[in-house]
Design an enzyme around this catalytic site. Structure first.
Site, PDB file in Angstrom:
ATOM      1  N   GLU A   1      -2.704  -5.303  -2.804  1.00  0.00           N
ATOM      2  CA  GLU A   1      -3.249  -6.474  -2.139  1.00  0.00           C
ATOM      3  C   GLU A   1      -4.393  -6.241  -1.335  1.00  0.00           C
ATOM      4  O   GLU A   1      -4.528  -5.319  -0.721  1.00  0.00           O
ATOM      5  CB  GLU A   1      -2.013  -7.184  -1.466  1.00  0.00           C
ATOM      6  CG  GLU A   1      -1.403  -6.399  -0.612  1.00  0.00           C
ATOM      7  CD  GLU A   1      -1.907  -6.441   0.629  1.00  0.00           C
ATOM      8  OE1 GLU A   1      -2.889  -7.174   1.136  1.00  0.00           O
ATOM      9  OE2 GLU A   1      -1.625  -5.521   1.614  1.00  0.00           O
TER      10      GLU A   1
ATOM     11  N   THR B   1       0.861  -1.160  -0.004  1.00  0.00           N
ATOM     12  CA  THR B   1      -0.132  -0.116   0.040  1.00  0.00           C
ATOM     13  C   THR B   1       0.895   1.250   0.054  1.00  0.00           C
ATOM     14  O   THR B   1       1.636   1.281   0.902  1.00  0.00           O
ATOM     15  CB  THR B   1      -0.972  -0.138   1.270  1.00  0.00           C
ATOM     16  OG1 THR B   1      -1.784  -1.431   1.162  1.00  0.00           O
ATOM     17  CG2 THR B   1      -1.864   1.200   1.081  1.00  0.00           C
TER      18      THR B   1
ATOM     19  N   LEU C   1     -19.365  -6.953  10.742  1.00  0.00           N
ATOM     20  CA  LEU C   1     -20.234  -6.259  11.853  1.00  0.00           C
ATOM     21  C   LEU C   1     -19.926  -7.085  13.513  1.00  0.00           C
ATOM     22  O   LEU C   1     -20.742  -6.586  14.170  1.00  0.00           O
ATOM     23  CB  LEU C   1     -21.445  -6.549  11.539  1.00  0.00           C
ATOM     24  CG  LEU C   1     -21.965  -5.967  10.408  1.00  0.00           C
ATOM     25  CD1 LEU C   1     -23.386  -5.966  10.249  1.00  0.00           C
ATOM     26  CD2 LEU C   1     -21.945  -4.150  10.554  1.00  0.00           C
TER      27      LEU C   1
ATOM     28  N   GLY D   1     -15.874  -5.747  18.989  1.00  0.00           N
ATOM     29  CA  GLY D   1     -14.955  -6.319  19.639  1.00  0.00           C
ATOM     30  C   GLY D   1     -14.200  -5.136  20.489  1.00  0.00           C
ATOM     31  O   GLY D   1     -14.836  -4.230  21.009  1.00  0.00           O
TER      32      GLY D   1
ATOM     33  N   ASN E   1      -9.956  -0.188   2.921  1.00  0.00           N
ATOM     34  CA  ASN E   1      -9.464  -0.578   4.411  1.00  0.00           C
ATOM     35  C   ASN E   1     -10.219   0.588   5.123  1.00  0.00           C
ATOM     36  O   ASN E   1     -10.351   0.295   6.213  1.00  0.00           O
ATOM     37  CB  ASN E   1      -7.921  -0.333   4.503  1.00  0.00           C
ATOM     38  CG  ASN E   1      -7.262  -1.650   4.320  1.00  0.00           C
ATOM     39  OD1 ASN E   1      -7.938  -2.751   3.784  1.00  0.00           O
ATOM     40  ND2 ASN E   1      -6.019  -1.870   4.373  1.00  0.00           N
TER      41      ASN E   1
ATOM     42  N   GLU F   1      -4.313 -10.981   7.166  1.00  0.00           N
ATOM     43  CA  GLU F   1      -3.165 -12.011   7.801  1.00  0.00           C
ATOM     44  C   GLU F   1      -4.357 -13.020   8.198  1.00  0.00           C
ATOM     45  O   GLU F   1      -5.463 -12.819   8.683  1.00  0.00           O
ATOM     46  CB  GLU F   1      -2.663 -11.134   8.883  1.00  0.00           C
ATOM     47  CG  GLU F   1      -1.612 -10.045   8.354  1.00  0.00           C
ATOM     48  CD  GLU F   1      -1.029  -9.427   9.257  1.00  0.00           C
ATOM     49  OE1 GLU F   1      -0.409 -10.147  10.396  1.00  0.00           O
ATOM     50  OE2 GLU F   1      -0.631  -8.315   9.310  1.00  0.00           O
TER      51      GLU F   1
ATOM     52  N   CYS G   1      -2.552  -2.706   9.319  1.00  0.00           N
ATOM     53  CA  CYS G   1      -3.076  -1.993   8.125  1.00  0.00           C
ATOM     54  C   CYS G   1      -3.950  -0.861   8.255  1.00  0.00           C
ATOM     55  O   CYS G   1      -3.961   0.178   7.736  1.00  0.00           O
ATOM     56  CB  CYS G   1      -3.568  -2.932   7.217  1.00  0.00           C
ATOM     57  SG  CYS G   1      -2.395  -4.233   6.556  1.00  0.00           S
TER      58      CYS G   1
ATOM     59  N   LYS H   1      -7.497   0.975  -2.904  1.00  0.00           N
ATOM     60  CA  LYS H   1      -7.092   0.180  -1.550  1.00  0.00           C
ATOM     61  C   LYS H   1      -7.282   0.816  -0.304  1.00  0.00           C
ATOM     62  O   LYS H   1      -7.607   0.319   0.800  1.00  0.00           O
ATOM     63  CB  LYS H   1      -5.422  -0.072  -1.770  1.00  0.00           C
ATOM     64  CG  LYS H   1      -4.902  -0.774  -0.667  1.00  0.00           C
ATOM     65  CD  LYS H   1      -5.431  -1.964  -0.078  1.00  0.00           C
ATOM     66  CE  LYS H   1      -5.111  -2.429   1.297  1.00  0.00           C
ATOM     67  NZ  LYS H   1      -3.852  -3.362   1.396  1.00  0.00           N
TER      68      LYS H   1
HETATM   69  C1  UGA Z   1      -6.792  -5.907   6.406  1.00  0.00           C
HETATM   70  C2  UGA Z   1      -8.115  -6.031   5.199  1.00  0.00           C
HETATM   71  O1  UGA Z   1      -9.124  -6.710   5.818  1.00  0.00           O
HETATM   72  C3  UGA Z   1      -7.440  -6.744   4.134  1.00  0.00           C
HETATM   73  O2  UGA Z   1      -8.471  -6.850   2.797  1.00  0.00           O
HETATM   74  C4  UGA Z   1      -6.107  -5.788   3.554  1.00  0.00           C
HETATM   75  O3  UGA Z   1      -5.530  -6.375   2.428  1.00  0.00           O
HETATM   76  C5  UGA Z   1      -5.175  -5.826   4.676  1.00  0.00           C
HETATM   77  O4  UGA Z   1      -5.650  -5.315   6.143  1.00  0.00           O
HETATM   78  C6  UGA Z   1      -4.001  -4.935   4.103  1.00  0.00           C
HETATM   79  O5  UGA Z   1      -4.048  -3.788   4.093  1.00  0.00           O
HETATM   80  O6  UGA Z   1      -2.674  -5.481   3.925  1.00  0.00           O
HETATM   81  P1  UGA Z   1      -5.849  -7.371   8.160  1.00  0.00           P
HETATM   82  O7  UGA Z   1      -5.165  -6.069   8.749  1.00  0.00           O
HETATM   83  O8  UGA Z   1      -5.372  -8.812   8.110  1.00  0.00           O
HETATM   84  O9  UGA Z   1      -6.444  -7.184   6.757  1.00  0.00           O
HETATM   85  O10 UGA Z   1      -7.306  -7.524   9.286  1.00  0.00           O
HETATM   86  P2  UGA Z   1      -8.671  -7.842   9.254  1.00  0.00           P
HETATM   87  O11 UGA Z   1      -9.161  -9.138   9.393  1.00  0.00           O
HETATM   88  O12 UGA Z   1      -9.370  -6.745   8.287  1.00  0.00           O
HETATM   89  O13 UGA Z   1      -8.923  -7.197  10.799  1.00  0.00           O
HETATM   90  C7  UGA Z   1      -8.584  -5.806  11.183  1.00  0.00           C
HETATM   91  C8  UGA Z   1      -9.314  -5.393  12.548  1.00  0.00           C
HETATM   92  O14 UGA Z   1     -10.621  -5.658  12.550  1.00  0.00           O
HETATM   93  C9  UGA Z   1      -8.675  -6.655  13.428  1.00  0.00           C
HETATM   94  O15 UGA Z   1      -8.196  -5.721  14.811  1.00  0.00           O
HETATM   95  C10 UGA Z   1     -10.127  -7.414  13.655  1.00  0.00           C
HETATM   96  O16 UGA Z   1     -10.123  -8.060  14.839  1.00  0.00           O
HETATM   97  C11 UGA Z   1     -11.167  -6.385  13.676  1.00  0.00           C
HETATM   98  N1  UGA Z   1     -12.315  -6.774  13.256  1.00  0.00           N
HETATM   99  C12 UGA Z   1     -12.765  -7.419  12.104  1.00  0.00           C
HETATM  100  C13 UGA Z   1     -13.446  -6.884  14.187  1.00  0.00           C
HETATM  101  O17 UGA Z   1     -13.425  -6.002  15.173  1.00  0.00           O
HETATM  102  N2  UGA Z   1     -14.814  -7.167  13.731  1.00  0.00           N
HETATM  103  C14 UGA Z   1     -15.079  -7.718  12.603  1.00  0.00           C
HETATM  104  O18 UGA Z   1     -16.126  -7.993  12.270  1.00  0.00           O
HETATM  105  C15 UGA Z   1     -13.733  -7.977  11.705  1.00  0.00           C
END
Ligand code: UGA
Length: 432
Positions: free
Chosen positions: A152, A127, A251, A254, A209, A156, A261, A205
């Site tokens: 991307e 990014t 949704l 947490g 996010n 993770e 990211c 991107k």
């Molecule tokens: C995020 C994006 O989802 C990816 O599409 C993107 O490629 C990536 O960043 C990046 O820019 O490289 P990631 O950081 O791995 O991916 O994490 P997520 O799964 O998106 O979760 C982000 C945060 O949101 C976490 O702290 C997670 O616990 C929280 N979360 C997620 C919630 O509290 N509730 C949810 O319903 C979903």
């Protein structure tokens, strides 16, 4: 590298979680891939099949790629001179005001300038701030080389599955030849390809996010309102998410959102807007709301704990920013632990996946040891292990039978049977 090695279809620069996943997945799709990293020890270890990150399915793909020789690792840029496409998967650390440090990309461009094959295509996957494509073209100073943005969207923990089953592939290119060549690398993947200009691709991107982070800030705000008014956030999100214009993904309330990211990209987009003299109050508010949410979680712990925070002994389960990763960068769990410790609490953390040495608190090797004589248990990451612990044992170990489960992962029925008081953000508590 043996001189007889075939010309690769693509070279990947950087073997972090994006670069390594990208390299292994392209090899899995049948492309010939060479991955470069200046970290000689890491390359030696990867060539022996050792994957340094926790990422579901990645080790198997790396082993397959090495066995078929579709995937090769090198610490020498000189080995990629015949690659028609070079993808930059390099770190872009941020400074405190949200700007990104592009030093690694600039250094790579300086090296690539004299090494790239004629008509090569250089792709940014990391990014990068909007406008970087133009800057990169300037650093490369190779008019025959096309520069493309192909962001991307890998989460993770599920990065391999996300790569192989994406919602879309975004390609921002200045020429049709470059767009087609990059799209061809993804042959075998069934997903719409959005071909656009580089600036729009870079913006997609950030927008994705930031939108998701904003959605989560909103949901967490609703959970705070439920805490105040007595509603149940699970009923609210079920009703909210069944509106197809809103959707039911992302949704889950947490402890707050984090990771390497969302915080960086929301701050990055706000910074970018400010430097373009544009105001983005929604984006700024998403970030501020998340900080407030961490404070709310700490106030709730303070309210639920039978001892004043300054004298409290707290058990914490979870340190990574979400389950399925060893990454604690910008983890809300660590933000909360830090606030609790600053309030005087003694905190013992258990996390089944966090990289050793990344948790700035006392740690316990198993969930039970963390609970010994604790005044309450706080659950901050949704590891599946926490759904199957022996809650009778937990009840025996805790000094008071109180759990605050910010991820709704603990088994509700067993908690009741064990005589535990179970509290969640935005939901009425379960008190036997
Ligand atoms: C995020 C994006 O989802 C990816 O599409 C993107 O490629 C990536 O960043 C990046 O820019 O490289 P990631 O950081 O791995 O991916 O994490 P997520 O799964 O998106 O979760 C982000 C945060 O949101 C976490 O702290 C997670 O616990 C929280 N979360 C997620 C919630 O509290 N509730 C949810 O319903 C979903």
């Amino acid at each position: 590298m043996k001189p007889s090695s075939p010309a690769p279809d693509v070279a990947i620069i950087g073997t972090g979680y994006v670069g390594l996943t990208t390299a292994a997945c392209f090899a899995h799709l049948g492309r010939d891939v060479i991955a470069v990293d200046i970290d000689t020890a890491k390359i030696a270890s990867l060539n022996r099949g050792r994957v340094p990150i926790l990422e579901a399915g990645l080790t198997a793909l790396v082993h397959d790629g090495l066995a078929t020789r579709r995937l090769r690792f090198t610490d020498s840029y000189a080995d990629i001179t015949d690659a028609p496409v070079v993808m930059l998967c390099l770190p872009t650390p941020h400074d405190p005001d949200g700007g990104l440090d592009l030093r690694f990309i600039e250094q790579a461009a300086a090296t690539l300038q004299r090494l790239l094959a004629a008509q090569a295509i250089v792709v940014t996957k990391s990014t990068v701030p909007v406008g970087t494509q133009a800057e990169l073209a300037g650093w490369l100073a190779r008019p025959d080389v096309d520069v493309v943005s192909n962001p991307e969207f890998l989460r993770e923990g599920t990065a391999v599955a996300d790569f192989l089953n994406p919602d879309r592939i975004v390609i921002g290119a200045g020429s049709r030849r470059a767009a087609r060549t990059v799209a061809d690398l993804y042959a075998g993947i069934d997903a719409p390809v959005h071909t656009t200009d580089p600036t729009s691709a870079e913006l997609i991107k950030y927008a994705a996010n930031t939108f998701l982070a904003t959605k989560l800030s909103f949901v967490n705000e609703m959970s705070r309102l439920c805490d105040r008014l007595g509603g149940d956030i699970t009923a609210v999100t079920a009703g909210l998410g069944s509106d197809h214009r809103i959707g039911d993904a992302f949704l889950q309330p947490g402890p707050g959102w984090g990771g390497s990211c969302f915080p960086k990209d929301t701050r990055g987009l706000a910074h970018l807007a400010r430097s373009a003299c544009e105001d983005l109050p929604v984006v700024e508010a998403a970030h501020a709301s998340n900080e407030r949410h961490l404070d709310h979680i700490v106030s709730t712990i303070t309210r639920l704990c039978p001892e004043p925070l300054a004298d409290a002994r707290l058990a914490v389960w979870g340190a990574t920013f979400k389950a399925g990763t060893d990454d604690t960068r910008d983890s809300p769990a660590l933000g909360i632990v830090d606030r609790l410790q600053r309030g005087g609490a003694t905190v013992t953390v258990h996390d089944p996946g966090a990289k050793p040495g990344t948790v700035p608190a006392s740690t316990a090797d198993d969930p039970y040891t963390a609970c010994v004589d604790a005044d309450m248990l706080v659950v901050l990451t949704e590891w599946a292990d926490f759904a199957v612990v022996d809650l009778d044992k937990v009840a025996d170990l805790l000094a008071s039978p109180i759990i605050y489960d910010t991820r709704s992962i603990v088994d509700r029925r067993q908690a009741a049977e064990a005589g535990l008081h179970l509290h969640w953000p935005g939901r009425p508590p379960l008190v036997p």
